[in-house]
Design a protein around this motif. Structure first.
Motif, PDB file in Angstrom:
ATOM      1  N   ASN A  68       0.854  -1.195   0.000  1.00 30.36           N
ATOM      2  CA  ASN A  68       0.000   0.000   0.000  1.00 30.36           C
ATOM      3  C   ASN A  68       0.886   1.239   0.000  1.00 30.36           C
ATOM      4  O   ASN A  68       0.887   2.039   0.932  1.00 30.36           O
ATOM      5  N   ASP A  69       1.653   1.365  -1.037  1.00 22.37           N
ATOM      6  CA  ASP A  69       2.674   2.403  -1.084  1.00 22.37           C
ATOM      7  C   ASP A  69       2.058   3.782  -1.332  1.00 22.37           C
ATOM      8  O   ASP A  69       1.231   3.943  -2.228  1.00 22.37           O
ATOM      9  N   PRO A  70       2.458   4.791  -0.516  1.00 25.92           N
ATOM     10  CA  PRO A  70       1.961   6.150  -0.766  1.00 25.92           C
ATOM     11  C   PRO A  70       2.227   6.638  -2.181  1.00 25.92           C
ATOM     12  O   PRO A  70       1.449   7.429  -2.729  1.00 25.92           O
ATOM     13  N   ALA A 166       5.231   2.456  14.279  1.00 26.35           N
ATOM     14  CA  ALA A 166       4.434   3.433  13.531  1.00 26.35           C
ATOM     15  C   ALA A 166       4.915   3.536  12.089  1.00 26.35           C
ATOM     16  O   ALA A 166       4.099   3.635  11.157  1.00 26.35           O
ATOM     17  N   ALA A 167       6.221   3.517  11.879  1.00 24.96           N
ATOM     18  CA  ALA A 167       6.759   3.607  10.524  1.00 24.96           C
ATOM     19  C   ALA A 167       6.351   2.395   9.688  1.00 24.96           C
ATOM     20  O   ALA A 167       5.992   2.526   8.509  1.00 24.96           O
ATOM     21  N   ILE A 168       6.388   1.193  10.287  1.00 22.52           N
ATOM     22  CA  ILE A 168       6.010  -0.021   9.573  1.00 22.52           C
ATOM     23  C   ILE A 168       4.519  -0.032   9.269  1.00 22.52           C
ATOM     24  O   ILE A 168       4.078  -0.441   8.185  1.00 22.52           O
ATOM     25  N   GLU A 169       3.697   0.432  10.218  1.00 17.74           N
ATOM     26  CA  GLU A 169       2.249   0.348  10.073  1.00 17.74           C
ATOM     27  C   GLU A 169       1.660   1.488   9.250  1.00 17.74           C
ATOM     28  O   GLU A 169       0.522   1.395   8.785  1.00 17.74           O
ATOM     29  N   SER A 170       2.409   2.561   9.036  1.00 15.31           N
ATOM     30  CA  SER A 170       1.838   3.761   8.422  1.00 15.31           C
ATOM     31  C   SER A 170       1.202   3.542   7.048  1.00 15.31           C
ATOM     32  O   SER A 170       0.163   4.147   6.761  1.00 15.31           O
ATOM     33  N   ALA A 282       5.987  -8.946   1.814  1.00 15.34           N
ATOM     34  CA  ALA A 282       5.913  -8.700   0.367  1.00 15.34           C
ATOM     35  C   ALA A 282       6.557  -7.363   0.037  1.00 15.34           C
ATOM     36  O   ALA A 282       6.510  -6.422   0.838  1.00 15.34           O
ATOM     37  N   PHE A 283       7.130  -7.281  -1.133  1.00 14.19           N
ATOM     38  CA  PHE A 283       7.478  -6.026  -1.776  1.00 14.19           C
ATOM     39  C   PHE A 283       6.950  -6.078  -3.205  1.00 14.19           C
ATOM     40  O   PHE A 283       6.573  -7.159  -3.701  1.00 14.19           O
ATOM     41  N   CYS A 284       6.932  -4.918  -3.845  1.00 20.13           N
ATOM     42  CA  CYS A 284       6.290  -4.820  -5.157  1.00 20.13           C
ATOM     43  C   CYS A 284       7.208  -4.152  -6.173  1.00 20.13           C
ATOM     44  O   CYS A 284       8.170  -3.467  -5.819  1.00 20.13           O
ATOM     45  N   ARG A 285       6.872  -4.345  -7.440  1.00 20.73           N
ATOM     46  CA  ARG A 285       7.540  -3.694  -8.556  1.00 20.73           C
ATOM     47  C   ARG A 285       6.476  -3.256  -9.568  1.00 20.73           C
ATOM     48  O   ARG A 285       5.392  -3.852  -9.639  1.00 20.73           O
ATOM     49  N   THR A 286       6.833  -2.267 -10.376  1.00 26.34           N
ATOM     50  CA  THR A 286       5.941  -1.782 -11.420  1.00 26.34           C
ATOM     51  C   THR A 286       6.500  -2.166 -12.786  1.00 26.34           C
ATOM     52  O   THR A 286       7.693  -1.949 -13.062  1.00 26.34           O
ATOM     53  N   ALA A 287       5.653  -2.727 -13.627  1.00 24.61           N
ATOM     54  CA  ALA A 287       6.076  -3.083 -14.987  1.00 24.61           C
ATOM     55  C   ALA A 287       6.300  -1.810 -15.794  1.00 24.61           C
ATOM     56  O   ALA A 287       5.421  -0.947 -15.866  1.00 24.61           O
TER      57      ALA A 287
END
Length: 395
Positions: A68-70, A166-170, A282-287
């Motif tokens: 859920n990346d800002p 807090a940083a992890i949950e933000s 999990a981590f994510c990447r964008t195509a």
């Protein structure tokens, strides 16, 4: 695969499902690259996770790395990206500033200090009494190690667990719920950087304030994001590893007894605990272009969520007993608990060293410890954390 609306890693409760690993096994078998919403995919197999992670040209981090990346949500966008959100060549330049401080050879010099921190944590707890393993041991120990590495005085560490949480949950919570803690953390980190500019020492922050990239000193915003990432990641990953290891070794007393009897087995056991616990969800990447992944047509701009725990139990890689915990498991092939490719966890060697030393100290003193209740797990799309764990320590 049959439609299941609850397969959605954007919701932290997905990772807390009692049948979580069964769901992951179904994804690997039936839908290894699975579209759960327009433009959002899960990636479940080990080989696909590794292939995606080693190809930043086609699958970038600069448009988001957290579930859920800002950066994806369009609000609260960071003015300066963290190293998690960097792609080549910028990522390599920043990582190169500290790489040499996190090699196994460099960290060997910290062995004595890490063991002292582990001993101090264990000295402070009473045997035969129920304690919260997280509050008493797995949270303060790695925090003391990373704080020492960053030159943070002992008197300034009391609030760090709250700030780190807090940083992890933000990313998963409304901003109002974490804003105050993050503001406190920001103020502390900013002041810590200022103090190290004025009074440098042998610590990592002092080194960073004097570092340059392409002949230019790091801006204060860059220093802040770098330090924040090191502080939170260096604390949370090891805490989660140790808490999860305490649970799984309690569930396998024969294997725990073998480790207590022969500490030479601990390096391999730490790798199996990492595979089993998988501290980062999990981590994510964008195509960056239209492509095909595991037979699925992915469009430019689609977001791909790598489910590390699924990769770590992939039967095609770890065999038919992939769902079995075994401290004697060969360490090749290597798990993806620390990610893979250019973004492999910078502190992986430190976490391994901390895990080995802490478990050795724990099992030497308290080989018959017992988990006496249910672990209270953290609802997070980032870490597989345990908030509280009742334990009685027994010699």
């Amino acid at each position: 695969m049959a439609e299941d609306q609850t397969i959605d890693p954007r919701d932290p409760s997905f990772f807390l499902r009692p049948d979580y690993h069964e769901v992951l096994a179904t994804l690997r078998a039936e839908a290894p690259v699975h579209q759960i919403a327009p433009g959002f995919w899960t990636v479940a197999r080990y080989d696909d996770i590794r292939n995606l992670s080693r190809d930043p040209a086609r699958f970038c981090s600069g448009q988001g790395a957290l579930v859920n990346d800002p950066l994806r949500q369009g609000d609260h966008v960071m003015s300066t990206p963290s190293i998690l959100h960097m792609d080549p060549p910028g990522h390599s330049a920043f990582r190169g500033l500290v790489n040499r401080r996190f090699t196994p050879r460099a960290l060997a010099g910290l062995t004595g200090s890490i063991r002292r921190n582990a001993s101090a944590a264990l000295d402070a707890v009473a045997p035969h009494e129920q304690i919260d393993f997280v509050a008493a041991l797995s949270a303060p120990f790695p925090l003391s190690v990373i704080a020492e590495l960053l030159g943070i005085d002992e008197g300034d560490r009391s609030d760090f667990r709250r700030w780190s949480d807090a940083a992890i949950e933000s990313p998963d919570r409304p901003p109002a719920e974490t804003l105050a803690s993050l503001g406190e953390l920001s103020g502390f980190v900013t002041e810590h950087i200022r103090s190290k500019r004025e009074r440098p020492g042998p610590d990592l922050v002092s080194m960073l304030v004097e570092s340059e990239i392409d002949g230019c000193p790091l801006r204060k915003e860059e220093l802040f994001m770098f330090l924040l990432t090191l502080l939170v990641a260096g604390n949370e990953t090891t805490r989660t590893l140790l808490s999860g290891a305490a649970v799984v070794l309690d569930q396998h007393p024969d294997q725990r007894a073998a480790l207590a009897a022969d500490p030479r087995l601990l390096p391999g056991a730490v790798e199996e605990c990492l595979r089993w616990v998988t501290p980062v969800q999990a981590f994510c990447r964008t195509a960056t272009e239209a492509t095909t992944l595991a037979g699925s047509a992915v469009e430019k701009g689609d977001y791909l969520c790598m489910l590390y725990a699924s990769g770590n139990r992939d039967e095609l890689v770890f065999g038919d007993d992939a769902a079995k915990f075994d401290v004697g498991r060969p360490t090749n092939p290597m798990h993806v608990a620390f990610g893979f490719g250019e973004h492999v966890c910078l502190g992986a060697s430190l976490a391994r060293l901390e895990g080995r030393i802490f478990l050795e100290e724990l099992l030497t003193r308290f080989p018959n410890y017992a988990v006496t209740g249910t672990a209270e797990r953290v609802a997070s799309t980032t870490v597989a954390g345990i908030r509280a764990l009742p334990v009685v320590l027994a010699p």
